[in-house]
Motif scaffolding. Structure first.
Motif, mmCIF file in Angstrom:
data_model
loop_
_atom_site.group_PDB
_atom_site.id
_atom_site.type_symbol
_atom_site.label_atom_id
_atom_site.label_comp_id
_atom_site.label_asym_id
_atom_site.label_seq_id
_atom_site.Cartn_x
_atom_site.Cartn_y
_atom_site.Cartn_z
ATOM 1 N N ARG A 1 0.820 -1.214 0.000
ATOM 2 C CA ARG A 1 0.000 0.000 0.000
ATOM 3 C C ARG A 1 0.858 1.271 0.000
ATOM 4 O O ARG A 1 0.452 2.306 -0.516
ATOM 5 C CB ARG A 1 -0.925 0.023 1.226
ATOM 6 C CG ARG A 1 -2.101 -0.941 1.141
ATOM 7 C CD ARG A 1 -2.884 -0.924 2.440
ATOM 8 N NE ARG A 1 -4.048 -1.781 2.385
ATOM 9 C CZ ARG A 1 -5.252 -1.396 1.978
ATOM 10 N NH1 ARG A 1 -5.436 -0.143 1.592
ATOM 11 N NH2 ARG A 1 -6.264 -2.239 1.956
ATOM 12 N N ILE A 2 2.055 1.164 0.593
ATOM 13 C CA ILE A 2 2.939 2.320 0.697
ATOM 14 C C ILE A 2 4.013 2.289 -0.387
ATOM 15 O O ILE A 2 4.788 3.225 -0.546
ATOM 16 C CB ILE A 2 3.591 2.377 2.100
ATOM 17 C CG1 ILE A 2 2.522 2.213 3.190
ATOM 18 C CG2 ILE A 2 4.330 3.682 2.316
ATOM 19 C CD1 ILE A 2 1.425 3.277 3.155
ATOM 20 N N VAL B 1 1.987 9.245 -2.191
ATOM 21 C CA VAL B 1 1.670 7.958 -1.549
ATOM 22 C C VAL B 1 0.828 8.183 -0.303
ATOM 23 O O VAL B 1 -0.182 7.514 -0.077
ATOM 24 C CB VAL B 1 2.959 7.196 -1.193
ATOM 25 C CG1 VAL B 1 2.652 6.018 -0.275
ATOM 26 C CG2 VAL B 1 3.651 6.697 -2.451
ATOM 27 N N GLU B 2 1.232 9.152 0.531
ATOM 28 C CA GLU B 2 0.496 9.406 1.767
ATOM 29 C C GLU B 2 -0.899 9.927 1.471
ATOM 30 O O GLU B 2 -1.876 9.546 2.127
ATOM 31 C CB GLU B 2 1.265 10.392 2.649
ATOM 32 C CG GLU B 2 0.690 10.464 4.057
ATOM 33 C CD GLU B 2 1.003 11.768 4.764
ATOM 34 O OE1 GLU B 2 1.417 11.720 5.921
ATOM 35 O OE2 GLU B 2 0.788 12.851 4.162
ATOM 36 N N ALA B 3 -1.013 10.817 0.478
ATOM 37 C CA ALA B 3 -2.327 11.361 0.133
ATOM 38 C C ALA B 3 -3.268 10.256 -0.342
ATOM 39 O O ALA B 3 -4.452 10.220 0.025
ATOM 40 C CB ALA B 3 -2.181 12.437 -0.950
ATOM 41 N N LEU B 4 -2.751 9.330 -1.145
ATOM 42 C CA LEU B 4 -3.567 8.197 -1.590
ATOM 43 C C LEU B 4 -3.995 7.351 -0.401
ATOM 44 O O LEU B 4 -5.143 6.893 -0.328
ATOM 45 C CB LEU B 4 -2.788 7.346 -2.592
ATOM 46 C CG LEU B 4 -2.549 7.971 -3.971
ATOM 47 C CD1 LEU B 4 -1.595 7.109 -4.785
ATOM 48 C CD2 LEU B 4 -3.868 8.145 -4.729
ATOM 49 N N HIS B 5 -3.083 7.143 0.534
ATOM 50 C CA HIS B 5 -3.413 6.336 1.709
ATOM 51 C C HIS B 5 -4.480 7.000 2.564
ATOM 52 O O HIS B 5 -5.344 6.329 3.143
ATOM 53 C CB HIS B 5 -2.158 6.075 2.540
ATOM 54 C CG HIS B 5 -2.392 5.125 3.675
ATOM 55 N ND1 HIS B 5 -2.623 5.542 4.968
ATOM 56 C CD2 HIS B 5 -2.467 3.775 3.691
ATOM 57 C CE1 HIS B 5 -2.811 4.483 5.739
ATOM 58 N NE2 HIS B 5 -2.725 3.407 4.992
ATOM 59 N N ASN C 1 0.875 9.454 -11.893
ATOM 60 C CA ASN C 1 0.688 8.189 -12.617
ATOM 61 C C ASN C 1 1.793 7.191 -12.288
ATOM 62 O O ASN C 1 1.541 5.993 -12.165
ATOM 63 C CB ASN C 1 0.655 8.445 -14.121
ATOM 64 C CG ASN C 1 -0.631 9.113 -14.573
ATOM 65 O OD1 ASN C 1 -1.652 9.012 -13.891
ATOM 66 N ND2 ASN C 1 -0.584 9.800 -15.708
ATOM 67 N N ARG C 2 3.024 7.687 -12.144
ATOM 68 C CA ARG C 2 4.143 6.805 -11.828
ATOM 69 C C ARG C 2 3.959 6.162 -10.459
ATOM 70 O O ARG C 2 4.213 4.969 -10.282
ATOM 71 C CB ARG C 2 5.452 7.604 -11.874
ATOM 72 C CG ARG C 2 6.697 6.744 -11.754
ATOM 73 C CD ARG C 2 7.882 7.506 -12.272
ATOM 74 N NE ARG C 2 8.411 8.461 -11.303
ATOM 75 C CZ ARG C 2 9.344 9.353 -11.596
ATOM 76 N NH1 ARG C 2 9.819 9.434 -12.838
ATOM 77 N NH2 ARG C 2 9.805 10.183 -10.675
ATOM 78 N N VAL C 3 3.516 6.950 -9.487
ATOM 79 C CA VAL C 3 3.282 6.413 -8.149
ATOM 80 C C VAL C 3 2.133 5.415 -8.172
ATOM 81 O O VAL C 3 2.216 4.332 -7.585
ATOM 82 C CB VAL C 3 2.987 7.555 -7.155
ATOM 83 C CG1 VAL C 3 2.501 6.993 -5.828
ATOM 84 C CG2 VAL C 3 4.240 8.396 -6.933
ATOM 85 N N ARG C 4 1.063 5.773 -8.839
ATOM 86 C CA ARG C 4 -0.071 4.855 -8.932
ATOM 87 C C ARG C 4 0.336 3.530 -9.569
ATOM 88 O O ARG C 4 -0.071 2.456 -9.107
ATOM 89 C CB ARG C 4 -1.193 5.496 -9.763
ATOM 90 C CG ARG C 4 -2.060 6.479 -9.008
ATOM 91 C CD ARG C 4 -3.019 7.180 -9.941
ATOM 92 N NE ARG C 4 -4.160 7.754 -9.235
ATOM 93 C CZ ARG C 4 -5.065 8.534 -9.805
ATOM 94 N NH1 ARG C 4 -4.951 8.834 -11.096
ATOM 95 N NH2 ARG C 4 -6.070 9.021 -9.109
ATOM 96 N N HIS D 1 -8.129 2.411 -3.590
ATOM 97 C CA HIS D 1 -6.954 2.892 -2.861
ATOM 98 C C HIS D 1 -6.151 3.880 -3.704
ATOM 99 O O HIS D 1 -5.584 4.846 -3.168
ATOM 100 C CB HIS D 1 -6.061 1.715 -2.459
ATOM 101 C CG HIS D 1 -4.829 2.135 -1.712
ATOM 102 N ND1 HIS D 1 -4.847 2.472 -0.377
ATOM 103 C CD2 HIS D 1 -3.538 2.294 -2.125
ATOM 104 C CE1 HIS D 1 -3.629 2.818 0.005
ATOM 105 N NE2 HIS D 1 -2.819 2.722 -1.043
ATOM 106 N N LEU D 2 -6.121 3.668 -4.990
ATOM 107 C CA LEU D 2 -5.338 4.522 -5.874
ATOM 108 C C LEU D 2 -6.091 5.772 -6.318
ATOM 109 O O LEU D 2 -5.595 6.545 -7.133
ATOM 110 C CB LEU D 2 -4.891 3.725 -7.099
ATOM 111 C CG LEU D 2 -3.936 2.563 -6.794
ATOM 112 C CD1 LEU D 2 -3.620 1.796 -8.066
ATOM 113 C CD2 LEU D 2 -2.657 3.065 -6.138
#
Length: 336
Positions: A35-36, A244-248, A285-288, A309-310
């Motif tokens: 997830r992270i 990443v944190e914002a998505l979480h 997009n790269r992080v997703r 989650h994404l």
């Protein structure tokens, strides 16, 4: 406000032992890390973005169903995993001396963070606060840090040690009795900062394993590290950790939100991104994609759950985006 090129970092030693405690609580560490966007056995890099560390603790708490996960992790964590700043607790002469060095040299293990030791009216107060405004998920980190500090001071001072009060900025989740039981003292929530308070005479307690020569060597090394300390993740890596944190957290991943956290206008942030040769949408997009690959490979999470989650409103939107980036659907990628 922080420098946009200096996102908070923490030594990777801070997650040593995290896998075992997640498993001991019935959790799934591979899902937490996926997830992270961390590898199944994290710790290869020297440092982690501070935002990634705090989000990992929050993910572990959610996965294990433990709202006080950080307390349990802090209680069993070996502070020497933080390097020399933790080693001083085993070689300094007194508890007070070790705590003063801990406050002075913490940036060698965790930066953009303030730790302060104050004494007033025979009461010692050890406060802790992350000063990086891009780090939003802080409750479990505060639990971890204060539990660790309490455990170390109690271990050094001996069985008669009792804290006077523990303060947290966050509010409890119907688990206030668990906090009081853990610290064996009153606990105050909604405070202005996180802090451990105890009788000041414990600062004079002698550390049983005191070794002045070794302590001098450790402090010399810490002084050198502190003098040459610089930001250890670059601008782009810091932004990716923020995403990443914002998505979480399930919050919008937009340039305007990042700009606000960095204390600058969206136009200024856009100029800095242009100078770095990257576009915010491409980073998102790269992080997703990185998170999607990890969750599809390392977990059995349903594709629908991964899509949510994404930050995709529909599974079909995630499927289209993933296929456009990889040439395969999520199901085909997982089956390969």
């Amino acid at each position: 406000m922080i420098s946009p090129h200096h996102f908070g970092t923490i030594t990777s030693g801070a997650i040593d032992g995290l896998t075992s405690i997640i498993r001991s609580k019935g959790g799934r560490p591979e899902e937490v890390y996926a997830r992270i966007g961390l590898p199944p056995e994290p710790g290869g890099a020297e440092v982690l973005p501070l935002a990634s560390f705090t989000a990992t603790l929050e993910a572990a708490a959610a996965d294990t169903g433990s709202t006080t996960f950080g307390l349990d992790y802090g209680r069993v964590f070996d502070i020497r995993r933080l390097g020399g700043v933790g080693e001083v607790f085993h070689c300094d002469l007194t508890v007070g001396g070790a705590l003063q060095k801990f406050c002075r040299y913490l940036p060698t293990a965790q930066d953009n963070t303030r730790v302060r030791l104050e004494v007033s009216d025979d009461l010692a107060r050890l406060s802790y606060e992350i000063e990086d405004p891009t780090v939003h998920e802080r409750a479990q980190d505060a639990n971890f840090t204060l539990a660790l500090q309490h455990h170390v001071v109690a271990w050094l001072a001996g069985p008669r040690f009792r804290a006077t009060l523990v303060e947290f900025r966050h509010q409890p989740q119907d688990d206030a009795p668990d906090y009081r039981h853990h610290f064996d003292c009153p606990v105050r929530f909604g405070a202005r900062e996180n802090a451990l308070l105890f009788p000041a005479h414990w600062l004079d307690a002698v550390i049983p394993t005191a070794d002045p020569g070794r302590c001098r060597r450790v402090e010399d090394d810490l002084s050198g590290r502190l003098a040459h300390h610089t930001a250890r993740i670059d601008f782009v890596a810091g932004i990716e950790a923020w995403i990443v944190e914002a998505l979480h957290r399930g919050t919008p991943v937009e340039l305007v939100g990042l700009a606000a956290d960095l204390g600058m206008s969206p136009r200024t942030l856009q100029r800095k991104l242009d100078a770095a040769g990257v576009a915010f949408a491409d980073l998102r997009n790269r992080v997703r994609l990185r998170l999607a690959r990890a969750m599809l490979t390392e977990t059995r999470m349903p594709v629908t759950q991964i899509a949510l989650h994404l930050g995709y409103s529909e599974t079909s939107a995630f499927t289209r985006a993933f296929k456009a980036m990889t040439g395969r659907s999520p199901a085909a990628f997982r089956a390969a």
